[in-house]
Design an enzyme around this catalytic site. Structure first.
Site: not given
Length: 282
Positions: A88-89
């Site tokens: 998710c970054g």
């Protein structure tokens, strides 16, 4: 230059990965929509709870309550909310980084971690984890009530002097902003209650009402943090998977170009060998 077989193998591998990232993006988009609807639907209630707390708190100035007691911050606790999963970054990393910065102010602070990613990070680095919870993929009111009971009991027993909540607030699909919120001691928010003073009649009494409102305020703050975290996580994951899919397409294009160049070089080499052999026979 890599051989044609190696290039074909890499293109096939990246194509398989691209199919996975596309599927994960689609799943995250569907879950993000539900999580976003939940967090937006819950915000009016959270604002109303804060508003009621501000009104009642201003009308009961001077009232003594364990959760309103302000003490010298000798022992501080941080509730840090992250997701259970990654991909998710920088979503989890941003919350964890803010937690590290806040803990520097109170190096001996206790941590209550909600979410596997935060728990794993702080446990590996030897931080003092008093309680740990996982299972944030679905906001569970029973989980938040359990956490609330733990910190309320600790604060009422004067084992904690301040409790802070650190989580990522959902702003929009592209923006999730880590925030720090002080939940204990409870500080009634300022606002309309300061503009218009109203005398309230408490039934049965102010203490009983505050006994209900103050725990509700803490429980709602924790539940809201889970909703915000879920919405932010799925938004960040959808964006990360979209970027990964685009990067995979770019890599496939570059590898395809390299494969075509390699094939052309091989064909040119074969033609040159045939022409050279024919010339040698003349």
């Amino acid at each position: 230059m890599a051989s044609l077989r190696d290039l074909k193998r890499r293109i096939k591998s990246i194509s398989s990965t691209q199919k996975i990232t596309k599927a994960m993006k689609a799943v995250a988009a569907a879950k993000m929509r539900r999580a976003q609807d939940s967090v937006l639907a819950a915000r009016p209630f959270a604002r109303r709870v804060r508003d009621v707390l501000g009104r009642v708190g201003s009308a009961s100035v001077g009232m003594k309550h364990p959760l309103l007691a302000v003490r010298e911050p000798q022992k501080v606790a941080y509730i840090i909310v992250t997701a259970d999963r990654g991909l998710c970054g920088g979503f989890n990393a941003n919350v964890i980084k803010m937690g590290v910065q806040e803990i520097k102010k109170h190096p001996d602070a206790d941590l209550i971690t909600i979410g596997r990613k935060g728990r794993d990070f702080y446990r590996r680095r030897g931080y003092n984890i008093a309680q740990q919870y996982i299972g944030t993929a679905k906001a569970d009111i029973s989980l938040t009530n359990e956490v609330a009971r733990f910190v309320i009991d600790k604060y009422a027993a004067e084992e904690y002097d301040e409790v802070y909540l650190i989580y990522s607030r959902f702003v929009n699909v592209l923006v999730q902003r880590p925030v720090v919120q002080k939940i204990l001691p409870v500080e009634p928010p300022e606002g309309e209650a300061d503009e218009k003073k109203v005398d309230y009649i408490f039934e049965p009494d102010a203490e009983t009402i505050m006994d209900s409102i103050l725990p509700m305020y803490i429980q709602n703050a924790l539940f809201q943090s889970l909703l915000e975290t879920n919405a932010g996580f799925y938004s960040a994951q959808m964006t990360a998977m979209d970027n990964a899919t685009k990067n995979a397409s770019d890599m496939i294009d570059r590898l395809t170009l390299s494969m075509n160049l390699a094939r052309q070089a091989a064909i040119t080499k074969e033609i040159s060998e045939i022409v050279g052999g024919a010339a040698a026979l003349e």
